[in-house]
Design a protein around this motif. Structure first.
Motif, PDB file in Angstrom:
ATOM      1  N   THR A 283     -53.425 -16.197  19.892  1.00 30.23           N
ATOM      2  CA  THR A 283     -52.808 -15.204  20.779  1.00 30.23           C
ATOM      3  C   THR A 283     -53.076 -13.793  20.277  1.00 30.23           C
ATOM      4  OG1 THR A 283     -51.036 -16.781  21.264  1.00 30.23           O
ATOM      5  CG2 THR A 283     -50.662 -14.489  21.888  1.00 30.23           C
ATOM      6  N   GLY A 284     -53.024 -13.613  18.957  1.00 35.83           N
ATOM      7  CA  GLY A 284     -53.303 -12.302  18.376  1.00 35.83           C
ATOM      8  C   GLY A 284     -54.711 -11.834  18.706  1.00 35.83           C
ATOM      9  N   PHE A 285     -55.674 -12.742  18.653  1.00 35.32           N
ATOM     10  CA  PHE A 285     -57.053 -12.373  18.997  1.00 35.32           C
ATOM     11  C   PHE A 285     -57.169 -11.995  20.467  1.00 35.32           C
ATOM     12  CE2 PHE A 285     -61.067 -14.016  20.859  1.00 35.32           C
ATOM     13  CZ  PHE A 285     -61.904 -13.002  20.400  1.00 35.32           C
ATOM     14  N   LEU A 286     -56.539 -12.757  21.352  1.00 35.93           N
ATOM     15  CA  LEU A 286     -56.598 -12.440  22.784  1.00 35.93           C
ATOM     16  C   LEU A 286     -55.957 -11.084  23.079  1.00 35.93           C
ATOM     17  CD1 LEU A 286     -55.759 -15.926  24.363  1.00 35.93           C
ATOM     18  CD2 LEU A 286     -58.002 -14.801  24.200  1.00 35.93           C
ATOM     19  N   LEU A 287     -54.856 -10.777  22.403  1.00 36.07           N
ATOM     20  CA  LEU A 287     -54.210  -9.476  22.581  1.00 36.07           C
ATOM     21  C   LEU A 287     -55.100  -8.351  22.057  1.00 36.07           C
ATOM     22  CD1 LEU A 287     -50.545 -10.349  21.520  1.00 36.07           C
ATOM     23  CD2 LEU A 287     -51.356  -9.854  23.828  1.00 36.07           C
ATOM     24  N   ALA A 288     -55.739  -8.584  20.899  1.00 34.95           N
ATOM     25  CA  ALA A 288     -56.642  -7.583  20.335  1.00 34.95           C
ATOM     26  C   ALA A 288     -57.832  -7.347  21.262  1.00 34.95           C
ATOM     27  CB  ALA A 288     -57.119  -8.030  18.947  1.00 34.95           C
TER      28      ALA A 288
ATOM     29  N   ARG B 267     -61.677  -2.539  14.519  1.00 28.96           N
ATOM     30  CA  ARG B 267     -61.335  -3.240  13.273  1.00 28.96           C
ATOM     31  C   ARG B 267     -60.301  -4.334  13.548  1.00 28.96           C
ATOM     32  NH1 ARG B 267     -61.524  -0.952   7.615  1.00 28.96           N
ATOM     33  NH2 ARG B 267     -60.366  -2.416   6.323  1.00 28.96           N
ATOM     34  N   LEU B 268     -59.306  -4.015  14.369  1.00 30.41           N
ATOM     35  CA  LEU B 268     -58.289  -4.995  14.739  1.00 30.41           C
ATOM     36  C   LEU B 268     -58.927  -6.199  15.417  1.00 30.41           C
ATOM     37  CD1 LEU B 268     -55.410  -6.040  15.434  1.00 30.41           C
ATOM     38  CD2 LEU B 268     -55.451  -4.490  17.410  1.00 30.41           C
ATOM     39  N   LEU B 269     -59.830  -5.944  16.362  1.00 29.76           N
ATOM     40  CA  LEU B 269     -60.475  -7.032  17.093  1.00 29.76           C
ATOM     41  C   LEU B 269     -61.312  -7.904  16.165  1.00 29.76           C
ATOM     42  CD1 LEU B 269     -61.270  -8.475  19.708  1.00 29.76           C
ATOM     43  CD2 LEU B 269     -63.103  -6.785  19.971  1.00 29.76           C
ATOM     44  N   LEU B 270     -62.142  -7.279  15.339  1.00 30.17           N
ATOM     45  CA  LEU B 270     -63.020  -8.038  14.454  1.00 30.17           C
ATOM     46  C   LEU B 270     -62.225  -8.844  13.432  1.00 30.17           C
ATOM     47  CD1 LEU B 270     -65.910  -5.483  13.795  1.00 30.17           C
ATOM     48  CD2 LEU B 270     -65.893  -7.431  15.358  1.00 30.17           C
TER      49      LEU B 270
END
Length: 302
Positions: free
Chosen positions: A44-49, A181-184
């Motif tokens: 979920t964190g990755f999808l939000l990022a 950076r957050l996304l990667l």
């Protein structure tokens, strides 16, 4: 951005980590495993990022390599994995105490990396933090003899891993925005989680049974907020002081377990929380006092 804002970002990011053990415990109470909760957190964190990236940059991301970001993502995933394991074996309040040892471990990492000895203010601060930790966790009057060794091992491993995450976040990457950076970082962490946790939640229907709700909360407070805020604040503050400021995670975790899990908070625990908060702010107060003293001496000489 004003200088005092960077330490505040670290405090807010660390505080968001404080509720994770309680949310994982609630997910376990609802019939999910810690592994499923942690997996939902990172996915979920990755999808939000990814959503944040698309909104901010209005384009398709390019997943280029960057060693510091890759290492930060790796240690983020390892921390979530081993921390979730420790919560399975012990109370949430004790698990966060073991994780909390990253304060002195992070200081040790930075001292080794920069080849310096700890400052007096840092040592005194860590002493307050250590004493406050023992009181805040209620370890004085608690019976911990029945906790298996696996819980202790996973908890200490989480502390070393989280300290490494803070250290990896210390170095900014030229030409890379915080959103990128957050996304990667969340992307690399999700890949690692796929091999370490429970990727089957994507197709076994658990998300539709309510796991998505825990994943959303864990993703926001365990991935998006802390990674974003640490990526901005740690390069400006440094890994050592960031570790000390992150001590706010402990009182937040204890208060969350008291409010949401019904755990009792004693007077000694209140004293412990105060000591932790005092120790967290001590380096800043001592540095401020030293600065004023220098200014006064300069005026006297002139």
């Amino acid at each position: 951005m004003k200088v005092w804002m960077y330490p505040l970002l670290i405090v807010i990011g660390a505080a968001s980590y404080g509720i994770l053990s309680t949310i994982i415990k609630l997910a376990i109470t609802d019939g999910f495993t810690a592994s499923e909760a942690v997996t939902s957190q990172y996915y979920t964190g990755f999808l939000l990022a990814l959503l944040i990236y698309v909104i901010v940059h209005r384009g398709v991301p390019k997943f280029k390599g960057s060693f510091p970001v890759m290492m930060a993502g790796l240690f983020t995933a390892i921390t979530g994995t081993v921390y979730g394991k420790s919560v399975e074996y012990m109370p949430a309040s004790l698990a966060v105490v073991l994780l909390f040892q990253f304060t002195w471990i992070g200081m040790l990492y930075e001292c080794v990396a920069t080849r310096r000895l700890p400052k007096k203010s840092e040592v005194v601060s860590l002493l307050f933090l250590f004493g406050g930790t023992i009181l805040a966790a209620g370890l004085i009057d608690a019976d911990i003899s029945g906790i298996p060794w696996q819980g202790w091992a996973w908890g200490i491993a989480a502390a070393f891993s989280f300290a490494a995450f803070v250290m990896a976040n210390q170095k900014p990457v030229a030409g890379m925005s915080v959103v990128t950076r957050l996304l990667l970082m969340s992307f690399y962490a999700s890949i690692v989680i796929t091999f370490l946790q429970s990727p089957e939640i994507v197709w076994n229907g658990k998300l539709g049974e309510g796991l998505w709700w825990y994943g959303l909360i864990l993703g926001v407070f365990g991935i998006v907020l802390p990674i974003f805020l640490f990526s901005v604040g740690v390069p400006k503050v440094g890994a050592g002081i960031s570790s000390i400021l992150s001590a706010v995670e402990l009182p937040v975790a204890i208060m969350a377990s008291m409010l949401l899990l019904g755990e009792h908070l004693t007077g000694l625990q209140f004293v412990g929380i105060f000591l932790v908060l005092f120790g967290m702010t001590l380096p800043a107060m001592l540095n401020r006092f030293a600065w004023k003293t220098k200014q006064r001496l300069r005026k006297d000489k002139s």
